[in-house]
Design an enzyme around this catalytic site. Structure first.
Site, mmCIF file in Angstrom:
data_model
loop_
_atom_site.group_PDB
_atom_site.id
_atom_site.type_symbol
_atom_site.label_atom_id
_atom_site.label_comp_id
_atom_site.label_asym_id
_atom_site.label_seq_id
_atom_site.Cartn_x
_atom_site.Cartn_y
_atom_site.Cartn_z
ATOM 1 N N ASP A 68 -27.151 -4.444 -15.212
ATOM 2 C CA ASP A 68 -25.695 -4.344 -15.256
ATOM 3 C C ASP A 68 -25.100 -5.730 -15.531
ATOM 4 O O ASP A 68 -25.582 -6.729 -14.998
ATOM 5 C CB ASP A 68 -25.182 -3.804 -13.917
ATOM 6 C CG ASP A 68 -23.747 -3.330 -13.988
ATOM 7 O OD1 ASP A 68 -22.847 -4.171 -14.172
ATOM 8 O OD2 ASP A 68 -23.526 -2.115 -13.860
ATOM 9 N N HIS A 92 -25.174 7.995 -16.818
ATOM 10 C CA HIS A 92 -25.926 6.807 -16.413
ATOM 11 C C HIS A 92 -26.084 6.795 -14.905
ATOM 12 O O HIS A 92 -25.249 7.333 -14.171
ATOM 13 C CB HIS A 92 -25.268 5.515 -16.903
ATOM 14 C CG HIS A 92 -23.867 5.294 -16.467
ATOM 15 N ND1 HIS A 92 -22.787 5.984 -16.994
ATOM 16 C CD2 HIS A 92 -23.346 4.450 -15.543
ATOM 17 C CE1 HIS A 92 -21.673 5.559 -16.429
ATOM 18 N NE2 HIS A 92 -21.979 4.638 -15.535
#
Length: 112
Positions: free
Chosen positions: A30, A98
């Site tokens: 991320d 996701h």
């Protein structure tokens, strides 16, 4: 889907820090981590969210969870949280299925 951020990342059109890749999913760190370890796992096929999972794509989701377990073992994660936000009110900002995998700090409950 041509304008989807995660489709572009999975296709290699937008750079990412790859954790894992196979024929049906892609995992990457991320860009705004919320824990010491924070990566996402996405299907390469465009699926808008968990609410769009059906008999035609359910095998992909099962595969993603097997990949999450494999990566957690490889990265030495003893405990971790898997999160998928569905819809704007729940915090979904990219409308491509996701799963966030977070580890390395205490996780509070209920989540924010």
């Amino acid at each position: 889907m041509s304008d989807c951020l995660f489709c572009k990342i999975a296709a290699g059109e937008i750079p990412s820090k790859k954790v894992y890749e196979d024929e049906c999913c892609y995992a990457f760190y991320d860009i705004a981590p919320q824990a010491p370890t924070h990566f996402l796992v996405i299907p390469k096929a465009h699926i808008p969210s968990v609410s769009a999972v059906d008999e035609g794509n359910e095998a992909v989701v099962g595969h993603i969870f097997a990949v999450i377990a494999k990566l957690a073992k490889e990265l030495g994660l003893e405990s971790y949280r898997v999160v998928s936000n569905i819809g704007e009110q729940a915090g979904q900002s990219v409308f491509h299925l996701h799963f966030h995998v977070l580890s390395g700090r205490d996780m509070t409950w209920p989540p924010g």
